[in-house]
Design an enzyme around this catalytic site. Structure first.
Site, mmCIF file in Angstrom:
data_model
loop_
_atom_site.group_PDB
_atom_site.id
_atom_site.type_symbol
_atom_site.label_atom_id
_atom_site.label_comp_id
_atom_site.label_asym_id
_atom_site.label_seq_id
_atom_site.Cartn_x
_atom_site.Cartn_y
_atom_site.Cartn_z
ATOM 1 C CG HIS A 494 58.863 7.952 4.600
ATOM 2 N ND1 HIS A 494 60.189 7.491 4.227
ATOM 3 C CD2 HIS A 494 58.696 8.843 3.515
ATOM 4 C CE1 HIS A 494 60.751 8.024 3.149
ATOM 5 N NE2 HIS A 494 59.595 8.895 2.603
ATOM 6 C CD GLU A 495 55.049 10.308 2.655
ATOM 7 O OE1 GLU A 495 55.475 11.327 2.661
ATOM 8 O OE2 GLU A 495 55.728 8.966 1.949
ATOM 9 C CG HIS A 498 59.066 13.792 3.397
ATOM 10 N ND1 HIS A 498 60.089 14.304 2.940
ATOM 11 C CD2 HIS A 498 58.677 12.514 3.028
ATOM 12 C CE1 HIS A 498 60.716 13.226 2.461
ATOM 13 N NE2 HIS A 498 59.901 12.195 2.130
ATOM 14 C CG HIS A 501 62.367 19.006 5.989
ATOM 15 N ND1 HIS A 501 63.319 18.275 5.001
ATOM 16 C CD2 HIS A 501 63.255 20.058 6.509
ATOM 17 C CE1 HIS A 501 64.424 18.941 4.800
ATOM 18 N NE2 HIS A 501 64.492 20.073 5.771
#
Length: 703
Positions: A494-495, A498, A501
């Site tokens: 999940h991290e 990010h 991105h």
């Protein structure tokens, strides 16, 4: 830097020279110098706490000079001399702020916290001085009003529109007393949200369950016991110490046979900042929500949610509430059946009382083991942290062609942090990535991605980002490396989503770069990457036994996948309850005067699946909305789940390592930041707008 020491036997001239050198050294502030490090990364090895406050004060002076230059210019306002000048103003202040506030989250101390309390009002005042400057706003408005005649490209136009809206939404149209009240409100809010987070950290660090009777460890896995012994040893105590940090708290609640100790741990965790002491957050919540309401009304909105959602995909509180209610209706029957199943199982296995919150994880884990012959602890030997890092890096390489190389010459802020150079497929430099994985007393709980520098292009040079991923995974012990549960692997994915991105950002302007997107869109890249955590093909690549090197067996992978939707109805309702609580707090139209605990109880009433427990309060530790950036935005996690489930269907259709699909996602979403409306970006990738069907199907919430 440390001043040189004096030696009494030196000649007077030497003493004089040393004194001059000492003064020169003390006047040197690495935060105010050009960073002469690898890739110009922050010089953490030179920065001391005492450097921050003077650096802030000096950087604010320089930033104000940048703004004054724009304001005092006698030239006709243009995109270049006004909008671009604003975009680049205060660069040093931005750099200092990024470093300081990231450290305040990941490696704080009392001195850092005191500086944060002092500097936050200064930064708010500086920000207000910009947006409330009537002359400056007139210049921005002049450029904005002539936007259709300026022949701007798409990104320039978006920057102009965002700049103008930013002034409007931060009080530029206010007059007289309203303008001064706005200043006061924003200053007070900056202090309150900071204090809210400090209180949670203090309460989390303030509780420890010290066990000296080995019988009280019954049911706990050996690795958890070993970790607790390590904590006790580090504090020169006998026995075992369990804390409210996730790697300690979560497995204790899942596996400890001692029901009374589970209750004690649950109460300690669920009553944080609700003890009517110096760290109590109830009055702070009241002040925050009332000040946010007052600010929204000053700006012409009915409530804070309406103000926030104007700049979100969801657009209105009504649309958010409808979205939450629809998912709740699709989830609640599943959730009730799942709770009933656990209660029946618990009573068959010795529970004589009503199922309580401190029982649920414990009996759920046993039920899961019975139904699927599987527990999270079974996965840990196959997910050694270092091997998981390699696996996640390998996934990024397979999808996007990027590679990672540790560089020990890049300074880090703590000895446990590692820094990597990220290279694109052609070998060009993309980013610096910092990884920080283990709990510390100076680190807040949870997991997050942040930037020390964001990507942008200036004078033809692509300035690449410095990205940091911070987690709280179990640290290694004397005998065992750091081993992750499958759930923690998912958290890392999940991290890292990010992080991608941020690392793959490729826009002209920093304010539109990377994760600078609508809050209900920002979770798409992170939640999309989680999907690989339930794909056998990837799990077989990353799962290697930490002792034998054996690849994770098909049988265990099948159990992970078979159990992936275990209690998905309950988990959905739980997540929705947080969103409903958030929306309730930020949809008030009149000042709140009641009890925080009663308001929360009413807001979450229809999602309540357990007996109420006196003294507990979720809101007092709800840092996402009271000290983070998710006020009136927590629903965004579920909103983005709709997006990510639909988006992953494209990867499933074409192959989960398909480079063309990944290239499209990179081109249309990861690299674009906030240069277009999120739905435009999504449709450019997917070819259609999403529906909840894929999410409901993936979660097993289809009858």
């Amino acid at each position: 830097m440390k001043p040189s020491l004096f030696i009494s036997c030196l000649l007077c001239i030497s003493i004089f020279m040393d004194s001059c050198n000492q003064k020169s050294t003390m006047n040197t502030n690495p935060l105010l110098e050009e960073f002469s490090t690898v890739h110009n990364t922050p010089p953490f090895d030179q920065i001391q706490s005492s450097h921050y406050l003077p650096a802030f004060k000096e950087a604010i002076i320089k930033a104000k000079a940048d703004i004054d230059k724009i304001v005092s210019s006698t030239e006709e306002p243009t995109f270049e001399n006004t909008i671009l000048a604003l975009e680049y103003a205060g660069k040093q202040l931005n750099d200092v702020s990024n470093i300081f506030f990231n450290i305040n989250s990941a490696e704080t101390n009392e001195e850092i916290q005191a500086i944060a309390r002092e500097v936050s009002p200064l930064l708010t005042e500086y920000s207000n001085d910009i947006v409330l400057n009537e002359t400056l706003f007139r210049k921005v408005k002049t450029v904005y009003d002539s936007r259709n005649k300026l022949n701007l490209n798409e990104e320039q136009l978006k920057l102009l529109e965002d700049s103008y809206k930013g002034f409007e939404r931060k009080g530029a149209l206010l007059k007289g007393e309203d303008k001064e009240r706005y200043r006061s409100i924003t200053s007070k809010l900056s202090q309150l949200t900071l204090q809210f987070g400090e209180n949670i950290l203090a309460e989390t660090n303030g509780y420890k369950l010290h066990i000296t009777d080995e019988a009280d460890l019954s049911g706990l896995p050996a690795g958890i016991i070993e970790a607790a012994a390590t904590v006790a040893k580090s504090e020169n105590k006998e026995g075992w110490i369990f804390t409210l940090q996730f790697p300690s708290y979560v497995p204790f609640m899942k596996y400890a046979d001692n029901r009374e100790l589970r209750r004690q741990m649950y109460m300690a965790y669920s009553t944080r900042a609700n003890h009517d002491n110096e760290y109590d957050n109830k009055e702070i919540i009241t002040q925050i929500v009332n000040l946010r309401l007052e600010k929204a009304k000053l700006l012409g909105y009915e409530n804070h949610a309406q103000f926030i959602l104007e700049e979100r995909m969801a657009q209105t509180p009504e649309k958010v509430n409808t979205f939450l209610d629809e998912l709740f209706a699709r989830s609640i029957d599943f959730a009730k059946n799942e709770i009933a199943e656990v209660e029946t199982f618990a009573q068959k296995n010795g529970l004589k009382d009503q199922l309580q919150r401190w029982d649920f994880s414990y009996y759920s884990e046993k039920l899961k083991a019975e139904k699927f012959d599987f527990t999270e602890e079974m996965t840990k030997p196959y997910f050694q942290l270092e091997k998981v890092i390699d696996g996640v890096f390998g996934l990024a390489n397979s999808l996007y062609g990027i590679s990672f190389k540790e560089n020990k010459n890049i300074p880090v802020y703590h000895k446990e942090v590692k820094a990597y150079e990220v290279l694109d497929e052609d070998g060009s430099f993309l980013a610096v990535l910092y990884l920080d994985f283990h709990p510390r007393s100076g680190k807040r709980g949870g997991a997050w991605m942040t930037n020390y520098r964001e990507q942008y292009i200036k004078d033809g040079k692509n300035i690449r980002p410095f990205v940091s991923l911070v987690c709280n995974f179990s640290r290694p012990t004397e005998d065992t490396p750091s081993l992750l549960t499958h759930n923690e692997v998912t958290t890392f994915l999940h991290e890292f989503g990010h992080g991608l991105h941020g690392m793959l950002a490729n826009t002209t302007y920093q304010s539109l770069s990377g994760t600078n997107v609508y809050r209900d869109f920002v979770e798409l890249p992170s939640q999309l990457l989680e999907n690989w955590g339930t794909e056998k093909e990837w799990l077989k690549l990353v799962g290697k036994h930490y002792k034998t090197g054996e690849v994770i067996p098909d049988e265990l992978v099948d159990k992970i996948l078979a159990s992936s939707n275990f209690q998905s109805g309950y988990l959905s309702v739980r997540q929705l309850s947080f969103g409903m609580n958030d929306m309730a707090w930020h949809s008030i139209n009149t000042p709140f005067k009641g009890l925080v605990t009663e308001f929360e109880k009413e807001a979450m009433a229809k999602t309540e699946l357990f007996p109420q427990v006196e003294g507990t309060c979720f809101s007092t530790a709800f840092s996402h909305i009271f000290s983070g950036g998710y006020a009136a935005g927590y629903y965004g996690y579920k909103w983005a789940e709709v997006l990510d489930a639909d988006a992953f269907k494209a990867f499933k259709k074409n192959g989960i390592f398909n480079k063309e699909t990944a290239a499209s996602f990179r081109k249309n979403i990861l690299s674009k930041g906030g240069t277009k409306h999120p739905m435009e970006l999504y449709v450019a990738f997917r070819g259609q707008e999403p529906t909840p069907d894929a999410l409901l199907e993936r979660s097993g919430l289809v009858k």
